[in-house]
Scaffold this motif. Structure first.
Motif, short mmCIF file in Angstrom:
data_model
loop_
_atom_site.label_atom_id
_atom_site.label_comp_id
_atom_site.label_asym_id
_atom_site.label_seq_id
_atom_site.Cartn_x
_atom_site.Cartn_y
_atom_site.Cartn_z
N ARG A 34 -64.32 6.88 24.58
CA ARG A 34 -65.65 6.63 25.11
C ARG A 34 -66.18 7.91 25.75
O ARG A 34 -65.46 8.56 26.51
N ASP A 35 -67.42 8.24 25.45
CA ASP A 35 -68.03 9.42 26.04
C ASP A 35 -68.66 9.09 27.39
O ASP A 35 -68.84 7.92 27.74
N GLU A 36 -69.03 10.12 28.12
CA GLU A 36 -69.60 9.93 29.45
C GLU A 36 -70.86 9.07 29.42
O GLU A 36 -71.14 8.33 30.36
N HIS A 41 -66.58 5.57 20.41
CA HIS A 41 -66.11 6.02 19.10
C HIS A 41 -65.06 5.03 18.60
O HIS A 41 -64.06 4.78 19.27
N TYR A 42 -65.32 4.45 17.42
CA TYR A 42 -64.39 3.48 16.84
C TYR A 42 -63.63 4.14 15.69
O TYR A 42 -64.11 5.10 15.06
N LEU A 127 -81.18 6.81 22.34
CA LEU A 127 -79.81 7.18 22.69
C LEU A 127 -78.88 6.93 21.51
O LEU A 127 -78.01 7.76 21.19
N ASN A 128 -79.05 5.80 20.84
CA ASN A 128 -78.22 5.48 19.68
C ASN A 128 -78.41 6.49 18.55
O ASN A 128 -77.45 6.85 17.86
N VAL A 129 -79.64 6.94 18.35
CA VAL A 129 -79.88 7.96 17.32
C VAL A 129 -79.14 9.25 17.68
O VAL A 129 -78.51 9.89 16.82
N GLY A 130 -79.19 9.61 18.95
CA GLY A 130 -78.43 10.79 19.39
C GLY A 130 -76.95 10.65 19.10
O GLY A 130 -76.30 11.60 18.65
N TRP A 131 -76.42 9.45 19.33
CA TRP A 131 -75.01 9.20 19.04
C TRP A 131 -74.71 9.33 17.55
O TRP A 131 -73.67 9.88 17.16
#
Length: 227
Positions: A34-36, A41-42, A127-131
């Protein structure tokens, strides 16, 4: 790998009212890290690719909670007026590529703009797009662009909306903005947000996990500055 972790169901589109196929992800996924900024990440698969459902008939796009909720009539009418003019022909596919996934979020953001949707939802989508870009390891500029948008919109949300929203308390949202700035390398802005949490003893008592995350991230920043 996507087919092993997804399955197709039929749902009623809240805009055109037709039955459409959408993709759901299975819940038994292995977490690697998990990121900050709460990005998970799966192992071998990313459910974020399939977070947005798209109606294959009219092209409406939204996350599951929005797609399955009853749209206010004024929102449905606005969206339908827009979509019927576009006459979108959406090809249904069970496996999404990066452009497919990013495109689904951008479509959903367009529809949020049409109905003047909440800043918190726009922030979450950006935020999801950034991920999505982060997972590739190849699109740092694009990741930064969408993380920046997410931080700005979460700020707007904190000023205008009443939390909790989408599983986030207001303190967790403040931490998240700080964590996003941490990922952006803007440690000054990050510490401004983290200090709001660390200096509040009520948060330490009522939300110890949020407090601990903020304290740990503050410590990481201090270590980086010393180096």
């Amino acid at each position: 790998m996507a087919v092993d972790n997804t399955f197709v169901v039929e749902k009623t589109c809240p805009v055109c009212q037709q039955e459409t196929r959408v993709i759901k992800t299975r819940s038994r996924l292995v977490v690697e890290k998990r990121d900050e900024d709460l990005c998970v990440h799966y192992k071998g698969f990313s459910p974020y690719y399939y977070r947005i459902w798209i109606c294959e008939h009219c092209g409406f796009a939204a996350d599951e909670s929005t797609f399955t909720a009853r749209l206010p009539n004024k929102h449905r009418e606005k969206l339908w007026e827009f979509l019927k003019q576009k006459d979108l022909d959406i090809e249904f596919t069970e496996t999404r590529t990066l452009p497919d996934a990013v495109g689904s979020f951008l479509m959903a953001l367009i529809y949020l703009d049409i109905i003047n949707g909440p800043a918190s939802k726009k922030a979450s989508y950006n935020l999801n797009v950034g991920w999505l870009y982060r997972f590739t390891g190849e699109y740092q500029d694009e990741e930064r662009e969408y993380l920046t948008l997410a931080a700005e919109q979460f700020n707007e949300s904190l000023a205008k909306e009443h939390y909790p929203i989408g599983g986030l308390t207001d303190s967790a949202a403040v931490y998240l903005v700080g964590a996003i700035y941490y990922r952006l390398g803007d440690y000054e802005k990050c510490t401004q947000y983290l200090s709001k949490i660390i200096s509040d003893q009520n948060i330490r008592t009522s939300e110890p996990k949020v407090f601990d995350k903020a304290r740990d991230l503050w410590g990481d920043i201090r270590s980086k500055k010393k180096k």
